[in-house]
Design a protein around this motif. Sequence first.
Motif, PDB file in Angstrom:
ATOM      1  N   ILE A 176      32.070  46.375  46.068  1.00 55.83           N
ATOM      2  CA  ILE A 176      33.319  45.622  46.239  1.00 55.83           C
ATOM      3  C   ILE A 176      34.380  46.135  45.278  1.00 55.83           C
ATOM      4  CG2 ILE A 176      34.368  43.351  45.848  1.00 55.83           C
ATOM      5  CD1 ILE A 176      31.785  42.138  46.999  1.00 55.83           C
ATOM      6  N   PHE A 177      34.011  46.283  44.001  1.00 53.93           N
ATOM      7  CA  PHE A 177      34.982  46.782  43.031  1.00 53.93           C
ATOM      8  C   PHE A 177      35.417  48.204  43.352  1.00 53.93           C
ATOM      9  CE2 PHE A 177      33.258  43.452  40.152  1.00 53.93           C
ATOM     10  CZ  PHE A 177      34.451  42.784  39.954  1.00 53.93           C
TER      11      PHE A 177
ATOM     12  N   ALA B  64      33.016  38.459  54.679  1.00 49.57           N
ATOM     13  CA  ALA B  64      33.545  38.787  53.359  1.00 49.57           C
ATOM     14  C   ALA B  64      33.934  37.519  52.611  1.00 49.57           C
ATOM     15  CB  ALA B  64      34.746  39.713  53.492  1.00 49.57           C
ATOM     16  N   LYS B  65      34.510  36.567  53.327  1.00 47.99           N
ATOM     17  CA  LYS B  65      34.893  35.301  52.698  1.00 47.99           C
ATOM     18  C   LYS B  65      33.658  34.552  52.206  1.00 47.99           C
ATOM     19  CE  LYS B  65      37.653  31.193  53.554  1.00 47.99           C
ATOM     20  NZ  LYS B  65      38.452  30.441  54.524  1.00 47.99           N
TER      21      LYS B  65
ATOM     22  N   VAL C 257      35.518  49.803  46.311  1.00 51.06           N
ATOM     23  CA  VAL C 257      36.387  49.843  47.492  1.00 51.06           C
ATOM     24  C   VAL C 257      37.748  49.229  47.189  1.00 51.06           C
ATOM     25  CG1 VAL C 257      36.656  48.943  49.844  1.00 51.06           C
ATOM     26  CG2 VAL C 257      34.501  49.950  49.130  1.00 51.06           C
ATOM     27  N   TYR C 258      37.752  48.112  46.447  1.00 53.30           N
ATOM     28  CA  TYR C 258      39.020  47.463  46.105  1.00 53.30           C
ATOM     29  C   TYR C 258      39.915  48.413  45.322  1.00 53.30           C
ATOM     30  CZ  TYR C 258      42.361  44.572  43.611  1.00 53.30           C
ATOM     31  OH  TYR C 258      43.511  44.068  43.083  1.00 53.30           O
ATOM     32  N   TYR C 259      39.378  49.023  44.266  1.00 49.08           N
ATOM     33  CA  TYR C 259      40.196  49.920  43.451  1.00 49.08           C
ATOM     34  C   TYR C 259      40.522  51.222  44.177  1.00 49.08           C
ATOM     35  CZ  TYR C 259      39.973  46.825  39.503  1.00 49.08           C
ATOM     36  OH  TYR C 259      40.125  45.742  38.695  1.00 49.08           O
TER      37      TYR C 259
ATOM     38  N   ILE D 169      41.150  51.492  47.439  1.00 42.82           N
ATOM     39  CA  ILE D 169      42.262  51.168  48.334  1.00 42.82           C
ATOM     40  C   ILE D 169      43.538  50.926  47.540  1.00 42.82           C
ATOM     41  CG2 ILE D 169      43.122  49.434  49.962  1.00 42.82           C
ATOM     42  CD1 ILE D 169      40.222  49.156  50.943  1.00 42.82           C
ATOM     43  N   ARG D 170      43.427  50.143  46.468  1.00 42.81           N
ATOM     44  CA  ARG D 170      44.607  49.819  45.673  1.00 42.81           C
ATOM     45  C   ARG D 170      45.240  51.072  45.071  1.00 42.81           C
ATOM     46  NH1 ARG D 170      44.895  47.430  39.774  1.00 42.81           N
ATOM     47  NH2 ARG D 170      44.258  49.579  39.510  1.00 42.81           N
TER      48      ARG D 170
ATOM     49  N   PHE E   5      32.414  36.319  49.072  1.00 42.20           N
ATOM     50  CA  PHE E   5      33.231  36.026  47.903  1.00 42.20           C
ATOM     51  C   PHE E   5      32.996  34.608  47.394  1.00 42.20           C
ATOM     52  CE2 PHE E   5      36.060  39.567  49.355  1.00 42.20           C
ATOM     53  CZ  PHE E   5      35.838  40.365  48.242  1.00 42.20           C
TER      54      PHE E   5
END
Length: 107
Positions: free
Chosen positions: A80-81, A50-51, A83-85, A87-88, A54
Amino acid sequence: MKSTQIARRLAGIFKPVMNLVPTFPVATKPEPNMALDRSQNKTSSLFSKAKDLFLTLKHDFKTLGMKATFKKHGWKLFAIFFVYYLIRDSLLYIVIPGLVGYGLLAK
């Protein structure tokens, strides 16, 4: 004497001294893909992948721009967007209020 004449004289006096001051080359940052050489590391974790992703996305965004980055990494950026949103928002609007409500109702 005018101030400009004084400044010119002082600049003339200090010019030989300034030539004695060593100059150092400016350090440049390595490319993100070259900086992280994981070819020797056989066990790469999800975090390291993932690093790397990114860093690649960041480098592509800076060099190519937004439109070309979306053309190059289309579905990955969307995932990515998403999954990020996901989870958030689930933490902010479901888990934390649920824990607070559970704590208030338990007392």
